[in-house]
Design a protein around this motif. Structure first.
Motif, PDB file in Angstrom:
ATOM      1  N   ALA A   1      19.641  17.552   6.238  1.00 41.65           N
ATOM      2  CA  ALA A   1      19.092  18.806   5.724  1.00 41.65           C
ATOM      3  C   ALA A   1      18.145  18.569   4.549  1.00 41.65           C
ATOM      4  O   ALA A   1      17.130  19.253   4.411  1.00 41.65           O
ATOM      5  CB  ALA A   1      20.231  19.735   5.300  1.00 41.65           C
ATOM      6  N   GLU A   2      18.451  17.561   3.696  1.00 40.69           N
ATOM      7  CA  GLU A   2      17.613  17.330   2.504  1.00 40.69           C
ATOM      8  C   GLU A   2      16.201  16.897   2.890  1.00 40.69           C
ATOM      9  O   GLU A   2      15.263  17.071   2.126  1.00 40.69           O
ATOM     10  CB  GLU A   2      18.239  16.248   1.603  1.00 40.69           C
ATOM     11  CG  GLU A   2      19.518  16.669   0.893  1.00 40.69           C
ATOM     12  CD  GLU A   2      20.707  16.714   1.843  1.00 40.69           C
ATOM     13  OE1 GLU A   2      20.890  15.745   2.601  1.00 40.69           O
ATOM     14  OE2 GLU A   2      21.426  17.727   1.848  1.00 40.69           O
TER      15      GLU A   2
ATOM     16  N   ASN B   1      20.125  30.838   4.849  1.00 38.55           N
ATOM     17  CA  ASN B   1      20.835  29.608   4.482  1.00 38.55           C
ATOM     18  C   ASN B   1      19.886  28.578   3.912  1.00 38.55           C
ATOM     19  O   ASN B   1      20.191  27.918   2.919  1.00 38.55           O
ATOM     20  CB  ASN B   1      21.509  29.000   5.715  1.00 38.55           C
ATOM     21  CG  ASN B   1      22.889  29.572   5.932  1.00 38.55           C
ATOM     22  OD1 ASN B   1      23.424  30.223   5.034  1.00 38.55           O
ATOM     23  ND2 ASN B   1      23.449  29.354   7.099  1.00 38.55           N
ATOM     24  N   VAL B   2      18.740  28.425   4.560  1.00 35.65           N
ATOM     25  CA  VAL B   2      17.776  27.426   4.114  1.00 35.65           C
ATOM     26  C   VAL B   2      17.294  27.768   2.708  1.00 35.65           C
ATOM     27  O   VAL B   2      17.263  26.929   1.815  1.00 35.65           O
ATOM     28  CB  VAL B   2      16.587  27.349   5.084  1.00 35.65           C
ATOM     29  CG1 VAL B   2      15.481  26.505   4.493  1.00 35.65           C
ATOM     30  CG2 VAL B   2      17.035  26.792   6.414  1.00 35.65           C
TER      31      VAL B   2
ATOM     32  N   THR C   1      14.648  26.097  12.816  1.00 38.11           N
ATOM     33  CA  THR C   1      16.089  26.116  12.600  1.00 38.11           C
ATOM     34  C   THR C   1      16.723  27.425  13.041  1.00 38.11           C
ATOM     35  O   THR C   1      16.175  28.495  12.818  1.00 38.11           O
ATOM     36  CB  THR C   1      16.449  25.839  11.127  1.00 38.11           C
ATOM     37  OG1 THR C   1      17.867  25.782  11.021  1.00 38.11           O
ATOM     38  CG2 THR C   1      15.939  26.927  10.208  1.00 38.11           C
TER      39      THR C   1
ATOM     40  N   LEU D   1      25.137  22.389  10.335  1.00 36.37           N
ATOM     41  CA  LEU D   1      24.879  22.945   9.015  1.00 36.37           C
ATOM     42  C   LEU D   1      25.724  24.175   8.730  1.00 36.37           C
ATOM     43  O   LEU D   1      25.822  24.613   7.601  1.00 36.37           O
ATOM     44  CB  LEU D   1      23.393  23.289   8.884  1.00 36.37           C
ATOM     45  CG  LEU D   1      22.453  22.100   9.096  1.00 36.37           C
ATOM     46  CD1 LEU D   1      21.017  22.547   9.128  1.00 36.37           C
ATOM     47  CD2 LEU D   1      22.655  21.068   8.010  1.00 36.37           C
ATOM     48  N   SER D   2      26.293  24.785   9.767  1.00 36.20           N
ATOM     49  CA  SER D   2      27.160  25.940   9.566  1.00 36.20           C
ATOM     50  C   SER D   2      27.979  26.131  10.832  1.00 36.20           C
ATOM     51  O   SER D   2      27.681  25.529  11.855  1.00 36.20           O
ATOM     52  CB  SER D   2      26.334  27.197   9.303  1.00 36.20           C
ATOM     53  OG  SER D   2      25.707  27.597  10.506  1.00 36.20           O
TER      54      SER D   2
ATOM     55  N   SER E   1      20.098  32.016   9.445  1.00 32.69           N
ATOM     56  CA  SER E   1      19.653  30.627   9.288  1.00 32.69           C
ATOM     57  C   SER E   1      18.572  30.523   8.229  1.00 32.69           C
ATOM     58  O   SER E   1      18.584  29.610   7.392  1.00 32.69           O
ATOM     59  CB  SER E   1      19.107  30.107  10.618  1.00 32.69           C
ATOM     60  OG  SER E   1      19.925  30.471  11.676  1.00 32.69           O
TER      61      SER E   1
ATOM     62  N   LYS F   1      20.648  27.626   0.193  1.00 31.56           N
ATOM     63  CA  LYS F   1      21.536  26.468   0.092  1.00 31.56           C
ATOM     64  C   LYS F   1      20.920  25.150   0.540  1.00 31.56           C
ATOM     65  O   LYS F   1      20.823  24.199  -0.204  1.00 31.56           O
ATOM     66  CB  LYS F   1      22.799  26.730   0.941  1.00 31.56           C
ATOM     67  CG  LYS F   1      23.773  27.677   0.268  1.00 31.56           C
ATOM     68  CD  LYS F   1      25.062  27.791   1.073  1.00 31.56           C
ATOM     69  CE  LYS F   1      24.826  28.533   2.341  1.00 31.56           C
ATOM     70  NZ  LYS F   1      25.947  29.306   2.858  1.00 31.56           N
ATOM     71  N   LEU F   2      20.474  25.120   1.797  1.00 26.81           N
ATOM     72  CA  LEU F   2      20.214  23.817   2.423  1.00 26.81           C
ATOM     73  C   LEU F   2      19.034  23.092   1.821  1.00 26.81           C
ATOM     74  O   LEU F   2      19.139  21.941   1.416  1.00 26.81           O
ATOM     75  CB  LEU F   2      19.988  24.015   3.930  1.00 26.81           C
ATOM     76  CG  LEU F   2      21.192  24.606   4.648  1.00 26.81           C
ATOM     77  CD1 LEU F   2      20.842  24.964   6.073  1.00 26.81           C
ATOM     78  CD2 LEU F   2      22.338  23.615   4.620  1.00 26.81           C
TER      79      LEU F   2
END
Lengths: 224, 283
Positions: free
Chosen positions: B147-148, B166-167, B199, B225-226, B163, B170-171
Motif C-alpha cells: 500500500a505504501e 480508505n486511501v 482500487t 487492505l480491508s 475504498s 489511512k492507506l
C-alpha cells in the motif's frame, strides 16, 4: 439523527467552500467569455458572428455532464492537458472551471443579447453618426445599458451555475456533492438527514444570491 | 437550524411510524409477500448490481451473469423459486436500504458489505463472501507491491466509495487520487497509462480483469487492505427469512456450488481463492 455532523469525520463547510470557489471562478470566467461571445454575435464581422452563433448553439445543447467528463477523459487523460496543475486535485478543479465557463458562457451570452435588444436602436445609430467605432458604441453606449437590464436573468444563470457545480463530483472535485456521496456510503442509517443537510446548504447559497440580485436589478434598471 | 432539526425529526418520525407499521404486520405478511409480490404471483424480486462484471451484470441480450447472480439464483431455488420465477431489479448502492425497507425487493445480493450502520436499517444473512480491498495494475507493472508504494502514484477509484475514503485517510494519504464515476473510466486511464492503479474490492477488480476484452492486460496485486463481508440484505426483523437464507448459503457451500461459482466468475484473473466465510448473521 444528526450525529454524523459532530463526528469530525466530515468537513461539510470545507466541501461547500470548494463549491463556492468553483462557482465564483466559473461565474467571473463565464461573465467575461459570455460578454465576448455576445459582442461577437452582434458584431459586424460575419466570420465571428458565425463562430459565436455556432458555438452557442452547439455548447449549450451538450449535457453538462458530458462536457465535464469530456474535459477529464478527453483533455486530461487522452491529450495530457493539465492546465498547470500538478495533481488530480488541482487538475480536476481547473478542468471543471474550464467546462463550466464554456457551458455557462453561452447562457450569459444569450441573456446579454436580449439585454442589447432592449437598447433602442436609435441610440446606436446616433453614436455611429457621432463617429464612434463599433467597440466604442458597444462599450460606452450599448453594454452598460444592456447589463443593467439583464441583472435578473444573470442571477438565474448564477443560481443555475451554483447548482451545476455538483456535476464536478463526476470528475472527482471534492465539492459538496462528492462529500454527500461519501456520507451516503457511510451513513446508511441517516440518508434523509444527509440529503437534508446538502439541500439546505444549497438553499443557503442560492437564496441570498437571488434576493440580493433581485433587489439590485430593480435599483439599477434603466427607466424607459 | 433548530427549526430545521425539528422539522427533519418530525419527517423522520413519520417515516419510522410508517415502516414500523409495515414491520408490525410482517409476521403474516412476510410469508405471503413473496408469493403475492406485486401483480404477478409466484415471483421473487431480488436486487442486484447491473453494472459489475463477475458479480452482477446485465448483458446486452438481457441475461444476468455473475457471482451475486449465481448466489441469488441458488438461494431462490432453496426458497422454492425456479429461475424463471426470479425478477432481478437494479439496486444501486445508495438505494439498497430503501428498496428493502419499502418492500420493492425481497433480497438484495449486490456487493452489500455488512456493517453496523446498515444493520440499523436492514437485516443481513450471510456473509456469503469476504472481499478485500485490493489494487489492479497493468500486467507488466511490478512497481507496486504494497500500500505504501501508492504514495506519489496515480490512483483511481469510484467517487465517494469506501475504498477511496480508505486511501485518503489511512492507506496512502499522499497518493494522487482521481475519483471517477465508474470503474470503466478508471480502466481506460489505467490502460493508456495516465493512471497507475485502480482500487476497490478484489471481487469487483477480478470481475473486470476477467472480462474478455481485458484479458491479460491487468493483474491483481493481491493485498488484503480491508475485509468486506458481503451479506444478503433482507427486511429488518424477518428472522424466518434470515434463517432460511442462511441455511441455503450453508448448503451452497457444502454441495460445492459455491466453489464452482467462485471459479467460473473470478477464476481467470489471478484471484486467490479463499474458503467460504462462516455465517455470522442471525442464527
Amino acid at each position: 439523527m444528526f450525529d454524523f455532523l459532530n463526528s469530525g469525520q466530515y468537513d461539510v463547510l470545507g466541501a461547500f467552500w470548494v463549491t463556492v470557489q468553483l462557482t465564483l471562478y466559473s461565474a467571473v470566467g463565464s461573465l467575461v467569455w459570455g460578454t465576448v461571445l455576445a459582442g461577437m454575435r452582434v458584431g459586424p464581422v460575419p466570420l465571428m458572428r458565425g463562430f459565436a452563433t455556432a458555438y452557442v448553439n452547439l455548447v449549450r445543447n451538450i449535457p453538462l455532464t458530458v462536457l465535464i467528463i469530456g474535459c477529464s477523459l478527453g483533455l486530461n487523460q487522452t491529450l495530457g492537458i493539465t492546465l498547470g496543475g500538478s495533481n488530480f486535485k488541482e487538475i480536476g478543479f481547473r478542468l471543471a472551471v474550464l467546462g463550466f465557463i464554456a457551458y455557462t458562457g453561452t447562457f450569459v451570452c444569450e441573456a446579454l443579447r436580449s439585454g442589447i435588444n432592449t437598447v433602442p436602436v436609435g441610440q446606436a445609430e446616433a453614436a455611429r453618426a457621432l463617429g464612434l467605432s463599433f467597440f466604442q458604441v458597444l462599450r460606452l453606449i450599448v453594454l452598460p445599458q444592456a447589463f443593467r437590464a439583464v441583472i435578473a436573468p444573470l442571477a438565474n444563470v448564477l443560481i443555475a451555475l451554483t447548482k451545476n457545480t455538483t456535476v464536478a463530483a463526476t470528475i472527482g472535485v471534492a465539492e459538496a456533492a462528492l462529500l454527500m456521496k461519501e456520507m451516503i456510503e457511510n451513513e446508511a442509517d441517516a440518508l434523509f438527514a444527509v440529503f437534508g443537510v446538502f439541500a439546505l446548504g444549497f438553499v443557503v447559497l442560492t437564496l441570498p444570491t437571488g434576493l440580493l440580485l433581485g433587489w439590485v436589478s430593480k435599483r439599477v434598471a434603466v427607466k424607459r | 437550524m433548530k427549526l430545521f432539526k425539528a422539522g427533519a425529526a418530525a419527517a423522520v418520525s413519520v417515516v419510522l411510524a410508517l415502516t414500523a407499521t409495515a414491520c408490525g404486520g410482517s409476521s403474516d405478511k412476510a410469508s405471503d409477500s413473496g408469493a403475492s409480490g406485486g401483480a404477478k404471483k409466484d415471483k421473487i424480486v431480488i436486487g442486484i448490481k447491473f453494472d459489475q462484471p463477475g458479480l452482477g451484470l446485465k448483458n446486452p441480450d438481457g441475461k444476468f451473469t455473475g457471482f451475486d447472480v449465481d448466489v441469488a439464483t441458488y438461494v431462490a431455488k432453496e426458497l422454492g423459486y425456479q429461475p424463471n420465477q426470479i425478477e432481478f431489479k437494479q439496486a444501486v448502492s445508495a438505494e439498497r436500504e430503501n428498496l428493502i425497507a419499502n418492500g420493492d425487493v425481497k433480497l438484495v445480493v449486490a456487493t452489500y458489505t455488512i456493517n453496523d450502520k446498515r444493520k440499523a436499517k436492514v437485516d443481513f444473512a450471510g456473509p456469503y463472501f469476504v472481499a478485500h480491498q485490493d489494487l489492479l495494475v497493468r500486467a507488466d507493472d511490478s512497481s507496486i507491491t504494497k500500500a505504501e508504494d501508492l504514495n506519489k502514484k496515480k490512483l483511481c477509484s469510484v467517487t465517494g466509495s469506501t475504498s477511496a475514503q480508505n486511501v485518503k485517510t489511512k492507506l496512502a494519504p499522499e497518493a494522487d487520487l482521481q475519483q471517477l464515476p465508474g470503474y470503466s473510466e478508471c480502466l481506460t486511464g489505467l490502460e493508456n497509462k495516465s493512471l497507475d492503479a485502480l482500487t476497490t474490492d478484489n471481487s469487483i477488480l477480478a470481475g473486470f480483469a476477467a472480462q474478455e476484452k481485458n484479458k491479460g492486460k491487468f493483474k491483481l496485486v493481491g493485498l488484503n487492505l480491508s475485509d468486506e463481508p458481503y451479506g444478503i440484505g433482507l427486511k429488518k426483523g424477518d428472522k424466518d427469512l434470515q434463517t432460511k437464507v442462511n441455511a441455503a448459503l450453508k448448503k451452497m457451500v457444502s454441495d460445492g456450488s459455491w466453489q464452482k461459482a467462485v471459479d467460473t466468475n473470478f477464476g481467470p484473473a489471478n484471484y486467490k481463492a479463499e474458503p467460504a466465510p462462516q455465517i455470522t448473521e442471525g442464527s
